[in-house]
Design a protein around this motif. Structure first.
Motif, PDB file in Angstrom:
ATOM      1  N   LEU A 357       0.889  -1.142   0.134  1.00  0.00           N
ATOM      2  CA  LEU A 357      -0.049   0.030  -0.027  1.00  0.00           C
ATOM      3  C   LEU A 357       0.825   1.105  -0.212  1.00  0.00           C
ATOM      4  O   LEU A 357       1.860   1.212   0.592  1.00  0.00           O
ATOM      5  CB  LEU A 357      -0.713   0.153   1.240  1.00  0.00           C
ATOM      6  CG  LEU A 357      -2.299  -0.794   1.127  1.00  0.00           C
ATOM      7  CD1 LEU A 357      -3.052  -0.717   2.317  1.00  0.00           C
ATOM      8  CD2 LEU A 357      -3.103  -0.432  -0.061  1.00  0.00           C
ATOM      9  N   ALA A 358       0.572   2.206  -0.791  1.00  0.00           N
ATOM     10  CA  ALA A 358       1.180   3.419  -0.893  1.00  0.00           C
ATOM     11  C   ALA A 358       0.686   4.369   0.064  1.00  0.00           C
ATOM     12  O   ALA A 358      -0.470   4.828  -0.063  1.00  0.00           O
ATOM     13  CB  ALA A 358       1.240   3.989  -2.273  1.00  0.00           C
ATOM     14  N   GLU A 359       1.403   4.745   1.155  1.00  0.00           N
ATOM     15  CA  GLU A 359       0.973   5.658   2.114  1.00  0.00           C
ATOM     16  C   GLU A 359       1.056   7.181   1.435  1.00  0.00           C
ATOM     17  O   GLU A 359       0.147   7.878   1.564  1.00  0.00           O
ATOM     18  CB  GLU A 359       1.915   5.484   3.425  1.00  0.00           C
ATOM     19  CG  GLU A 359       1.252   4.446   4.012  1.00  0.00           C
ATOM     20  CD  GLU A 359      -0.071   4.408   4.507  1.00  0.00           C
ATOM     21  OE1 GLU A 359      -0.941   5.179   4.732  1.00  0.00           O
ATOM     22  OE2 GLU A 359      -0.569   3.229   4.797  1.00  0.00           O
ATOM     23  N   GLU A 360       2.214   7.213   0.923  1.00  0.00           N
ATOM     24  CA  GLU A 360       2.325   8.575   0.082  1.00  0.00           C
ATOM     25  C   GLU A 360       2.981   8.407  -1.275  1.00  0.00           C
ATOM     26  O   GLU A 360       3.765   7.436  -1.508  1.00  0.00           O
ATOM     27  CB  GLU A 360       3.033   9.459   0.855  1.00  0.00           C
ATOM     28  CG  GLU A 360       4.135   8.973   1.315  1.00  0.00           C
ATOM     29  CD  GLU A 360       5.262  10.125   2.021  1.00  0.00           C
ATOM     30  OE1 GLU A 360       4.859  11.172   2.260  1.00  0.00           O
ATOM     31  OE2 GLU A 360       6.371  10.060   2.301  1.00  0.00           O
ATOM     32  N   ALA A 361       2.902   9.438  -2.083  1.00  0.00           N
ATOM     33  CA  ALA A 361       3.650   9.312  -3.259  1.00  0.00           C
ATOM     34  C   ALA A 361       3.921  10.694  -3.833  1.00  0.00           C
ATOM     35  O   ALA A 361       3.010  11.685  -3.312  1.00  0.00           O
ATOM     36  CB  ALA A 361       2.889   8.444  -4.331  1.00  0.00           C
ATOM     37  N   TRP A 362       4.952  11.307  -4.691  1.00  0.00           N
ATOM     38  CA  TRP A 362       5.172  12.466  -5.021  1.00  0.00           C
ATOM     39  C   TRP A 362       5.133  12.484  -6.544  1.00  0.00           C
ATOM     40  O   TRP A 362       5.212  11.546  -7.158  1.00  0.00           O
ATOM     41  CB  TRP A 362       6.507  12.819  -4.584  1.00  0.00           C
ATOM     42  CG  TRP A 362       6.774  12.980  -3.033  1.00  0.00           C
ATOM     43  CD1 TRP A 362       6.848  11.879  -2.341  1.00  0.00           C
ATOM     44  CD2 TRP A 362       6.780  14.033  -2.278  1.00  0.00           C
ATOM     45  NE1 TRP A 362       6.734  12.481  -1.112  1.00  0.00           N
ATOM     46  CE2 TRP A 362       6.908  13.707  -0.933  1.00  0.00           C
ATOM     47  CE3 TRP A 362       6.681  15.419  -2.269  1.00  0.00           C
ATOM     48  CZ2 TRP A 362       6.783  14.607   0.237  1.00  0.00           C
ATOM     49  CZ3 TRP A 362       6.467  16.332  -1.262  1.00  0.00           C
ATOM     50  CH2 TRP A 362       6.600  15.921  -0.098  1.00  0.00           C
ATOM     51  N   ALA A 363       5.077  13.677  -6.959  1.00  0.00           N
ATOM     52  CA  ALA A 363       5.322  14.098  -8.548  1.00  0.00           C
ATOM     53  C   ALA A 363       6.195  13.040  -9.083  1.00  0.00           C
ATOM     54  O   ALA A 363       7.550  13.136  -8.733  1.00  0.00           O
ATOM     55  CB  ALA A 363       5.279  15.219  -8.863  1.00  0.00           C
ATOM     56  N   GLY A 364       6.195  12.310 -10.207  1.00  0.00           N
ATOM     57  CA  GLY A 364       7.308  11.555 -10.773  1.00  0.00           C
ATOM     58  C   GLY A 364       7.043   9.982 -10.375  1.00  0.00           C
ATOM     59  O   GLY A 364       7.619   9.534 -10.985  1.00  0.00           O
ATOM     60  N   ASP A 365       6.289   9.947  -9.344  1.00  0.00           N
ATOM     61  CA  ASP A 365       6.211   8.312  -8.840  1.00  0.00           C
ATOM     62  C   ASP A 365       4.662   7.897  -9.660  1.00  0.00           C
ATOM     63  O   ASP A 365       4.111   8.573 -10.315  1.00  0.00           O
ATOM     64  CB  ASP A 365       5.531   8.286  -7.380  1.00  0.00           C
ATOM     65  CG  ASP A 365       6.882   8.592  -6.580  1.00  0.00           C
ATOM     66  OD1 ASP A 365       7.909   8.152  -6.985  1.00  0.00           O
ATOM     67  OD2 ASP A 365       6.721   8.824  -5.398  1.00  0.00           O
ATOM     68  N   ILE A 366       4.763   6.516  -9.800  1.00  0.00           N
ATOM     69  CA  ILE A 366       3.818   5.843 -10.399  1.00  0.00           C
ATOM     70  C   ILE A 366       3.007   4.855  -9.528  1.00  0.00           C
ATOM     71  O   ILE A 366       3.703   4.139  -8.550  1.00  0.00           O
ATOM     72  CB  ILE A 366       4.462   5.001 -11.572  1.00  0.00           C
ATOM     73  CG1 ILE A 366       4.867   5.883 -12.688  1.00  0.00           C
ATOM     74  CG2 ILE A 366       3.634   3.733 -11.965  1.00  0.00           C
ATOM     75  CD1 ILE A 366       5.688   5.548 -13.561  1.00  0.00           C
ATOM     76  N   ILE A 367       1.871   5.246  -9.427  1.00  0.00           N
ATOM     77  CA  ILE A 367       1.112   4.384  -8.266  1.00  0.00           C
ATOM     78  C   ILE A 367      -0.038   3.506  -8.869  1.00  0.00           C
ATOM     79  O   ILE A 367      -0.546   3.783 -10.342  1.00  0.00           O
ATOM     80  CB  ILE A 367       0.202   5.171  -7.306  1.00  0.00           C
ATOM     81  CG1 ILE A 367      -0.608   6.253  -7.814  1.00  0.00           C
ATOM     82  CG2 ILE A 367       1.521   5.965  -6.225  1.00  0.00           C
ATOM     83  CD1 ILE A 367      -1.524   6.915  -6.815  1.00  0.00           C
ATOM     84  N   GLY A 368      -0.424   2.417  -8.391  1.00  0.00           N
ATOM     85  CA  GLY A 368      -1.435   1.716  -9.032  1.00  0.00           C
ATOM     86  C   GLY A 368      -2.723   1.861  -8.278  1.00  0.00           C
ATOM     87  O   GLY A 368      -2.951   2.048  -7.027  1.00  0.00           O
ATOM     88  N   ILE A 369      -3.895   2.126  -9.174  1.00  0.00           N
ATOM     89  CA  ILE A 369      -5.093   2.237  -8.536  1.00  0.00           C
ATOM     90  C   ILE A 369      -6.171   1.389  -8.636  1.00  0.00           C
ATOM     91  O   ILE A 369      -6.431   1.218  -9.867  1.00  0.00           O
ATOM     92  CB  ILE A 369      -5.708   3.760  -8.805  1.00  0.00           C
ATOM     93  CG1 ILE A 369      -4.854   4.874  -8.245  1.00  0.00           C
ATOM     94  CG2 ILE A 369      -7.101   3.729  -7.990  1.00  0.00           C
ATOM     95  CD1 ILE A 369      -5.409   6.141  -8.486  1.00  0.00           C
ATOM     96  N   PRO A 370      -6.336   0.253  -7.979  1.00  0.00           N
ATOM     97  CA  PRO A 370      -7.460  -0.758  -8.159  1.00  0.00           C
ATOM     98  C   PRO A 370      -8.795   0.085  -8.311  1.00  0.00           C
ATOM     99  O   PRO A 370      -9.059   0.792  -7.384  1.00  0.00           O
ATOM    100  CB  PRO A 370      -7.447  -1.877  -6.981  1.00  0.00           C
ATOM    101  CG  PRO A 370      -6.226  -1.251  -6.173  1.00  0.00           C
ATOM    102  CD  PRO A 370      -6.027   0.154  -6.399  1.00  0.00           C
ATOM    103  N   ASN A 371      -9.513  -0.660  -9.374  1.00  0.00           N
ATOM    104  CA  ASN A 371     -10.616   0.068  -9.554  1.00  0.00           C
ATOM    105  C   ASN A 371     -11.563  -0.991 -10.348  1.00  0.00           C
ATOM    106  O   ASN A 371     -11.028  -1.961 -10.950  1.00  0.00           O
ATOM    107  CB  ASN A 371     -10.772   1.071 -10.363  1.00  0.00           C
ATOM    108  CG  ASN A 371     -10.131   1.043 -11.844  1.00  0.00           C
ATOM    109  OD1 ASN A 371     -10.968   0.847 -12.678  1.00  0.00           O
ATOM    110  ND2 ASN A 371      -8.852   1.057 -12.164  1.00  0.00           N
TER     111      ASN A 371
END
Length: 532
Positions: A357-371
């Motif tokens: 789980l991503a608690e935080e991320a910044w510009a430039g990061d890649i996060i996955g959003i389950p949907n």
């Protein structure tokens, strides 16, 4: 790339988001593994020759990739190296890969080009390079497999300069090649980097020298190779441009490192190069205005949707590149296309083989959003402002086939499966205006196999692909009445894509010429912006 941009917050400035591009078999997967090894993300690099279970490389998770040993879907990995946070977006390098790769390149700020020392610049590399060119992406080059018989170093550099029309500057220079390959001379830091052949996961020693004339060189390098090295480096320094960091950032120059990924050699120098010369997160093109990474409000866009990452739950993960701000888990973001708020409660950060789980991320990061299908490629998420990221292309397929379910009673299921893959961007699905069935379009033939195997695995539906009379597809644009009149007159050629847009299927170039001649107010286009 103007210098008057404000300096970024340190968390953002330390990020380097890049993709690796290469021809199949140039060693991209091995290089990725070594990156993760040095980044501390995996303990033991992926024994590609090991047996059974150990052989599954950590970055390939789809069943077909494991069976064939190729990376079909682009996955993202984040890891730390020194003071930098690297976000590596893996691109499928197979020659029959999909536009997934092209879209991946919209989500990164730089590319690492891997070239096989024996083969030089190959067709696939050329194609991918052209996409980087369109976006002026900075490129760093790694010439791999120097521990096998390779071509002359100057020849390789010439070929890159000529074929890709980019200035090449050597960051390191190989000493010997094939079984005589000893290591490299680091031209940026005047150091000798020697390769340790005994243990492939160990980092070789590096020896600091006072330049090439240092007498201690002779302790490590046989006389003939030393003479050749001094001669070549002297020529290289006279003939080739010196490293200009600004020119690298503008995409006009590429530094090249030589090495052998399988022997863990040259990889660390390349990683330091990415940190030093690679760009920090860049401004993202969008309408009605650009998005700058230092803005405090979060904005990001979906560049890839991966369905069924976990076949037990029909989940879909939308890969989102953050363009600005500091994201925290649980934030509410506006889904610009539907204007609805979405609470992002369980975002995922991809740390090599583990999702957490991503608690935080910044510009430039890649996060996955389950949907469950709300997010599509090209969607923008913001903290309320109606911004749309632009420039994510959708390409006209080059191969078309009709598809039928093995069991005619299951046609409805097939439609659902196809729509899912269309939204994921794995293929184009066209519903002809006349007749039943679907026509599937892809960019490379391997995609049909990938699709067939995934529909069977994920939906339990055996399917059959058959040749289609059509050879290509074009999106139809023009005034509404003109498009309708055109569609009525050419019913047997007309179909609709999964967004409901009108598509003209062609058999010959002649069909396209005829439309241009007979319907001046209609334009046929081979790409469509992924905008909804």
């Amino acid at each position: 790339m103007l210098d008057n941009r404000p300096s970024l917050p340190p968390e953002i400035a330390r990020r380097r988001t890049f993709a690796i591009i290469s021809h199949p078999d140039a060693g991209k997967t091995t290089l990725t593994e070594k990156f993760l090894l040095y980044g501390g993300a995996i303990q033991m690099a992926g024994q590609v020759r090991a047996k059974g279970e150990a052989r599954r490389t950590r970055s390939d998770f789809m069943q077909m990739e494991k069976d064939r040993g190729i990376s079909v879907s682009a996955s993202a990995m984040s890891f730390d190296f020194g003071k930098f946070r690297f976000n590596l977006v893996d691109t499928p390098g197979h020659s029959d890969f999909s536009e997934d790769t092209y879209r991946t390149l919209t989500a990164v700020d730089a590319a690492v080009m891997v070239i096989d020392g024996a083969k030089g610049v190959e067709s696939q590399t050329q194609k991918l390079f052209e996409v980087c060119r369109l976006r002026d992406l900075p490129i760093l080059t790694f010439c791999n497999k120097m521990d096998r018989e390779a071509r002359d170093t100057f020849e390789i550099i010439d070929e890159i300069q000529e074929n890709l029309a980019i200035d090449v500057t050597p960051a390191s220079w190989p000493i010997g090649m094939g079984r005589d390959f000893l290591g490299c001379y680091d031209m940026l830091n005047d150091r000798l980097e020697l390769m340790d052949r005994a243990d492939r996961n160990k980092v070789a020693e590096s020896i600091s020298l006072e330049g090439l004339d240092d007498p201690r060189m002779a302790d490590h390098i046989p006389a003939a190779l030393l003479f050749q090295l001094r001669e070549e480096v002297e020529m290289a320094r006279e003939l080739l441009p010196t490293l200009d960091p600004q020119s690298v950032l503008e995409g006009h120059m590429t530094p090249i490192w030589f090495g052998s990924a399988i022997n863990s050699f040259g990889v660390k120098e390349l990683m330091q190069g990415i940190g030093t010369y690679g760009p920090e997160p860049q401004v993202q093109k969008a309408t009605p205005r650009e998005i700058a990474p230092e803005e405090t409000k979060v904005a990001g866009f979906v560049f890839k949707v991966q369905a069924n990452m976990d076949p037990k739950h029909r989940d879909r993960v939308a890969f989102v590149r953050l363009a600005s701000g500091h994201f925290e888990r649980g934030m509410k973001l506006t889904h610009v296309r539907t204007k609805k708020p979405m609470a992002i409660t369980n975002p995922v950060l991809f740390l090599a083989a583990d999702r957490e789980l991503a608690e935080e991320a910044w510009a430039g990061d890649i996060i996955g959003i389950p949907n469950h299908g709300q997010l599509r490629i090209g969607d923008t998420l913001t903290e309320g402002e109606m911004l749309k990221v632009s420039g994510i292309p959708s390409f006209a397929p080059e191969l078309l086939q009709t598809v039928r379910a093995g069991d005619p009673m299951k046609a409805k299921h097939l439609e659902k499966a196809l729509m899912q893959f269309a939204e994921e961007g794995a293929a184009k699905v066209f519903k002809p205006m006349i007749g039943s069935g679907f026509i599937v379009g892809v960019v490379g033939a391997l995609q049909f196999e990938v699709l067939g195997s995934r529909i069977e695995l994920e939906y339990g539906l055996p399917v059959r692909f058959d040749a289609s009379q059509f050879t290509s597809a074009r999106w139809v644009h023009g005034p509404k009445e003109a498009v309708e009149k055109f569609s009525q007159a050419n019913k047997q050629h007309i179909s609709y894509d999964h967004d409901g847009d009108v598509v003209y299927l062609t058999r010959l170039q002649w069909d396209i010429d005829r439309v241009e001649r007979d319907y001046p107010d209609i334009t046929l286009s081979a790409t469509k912006e992924m905008m909804v």
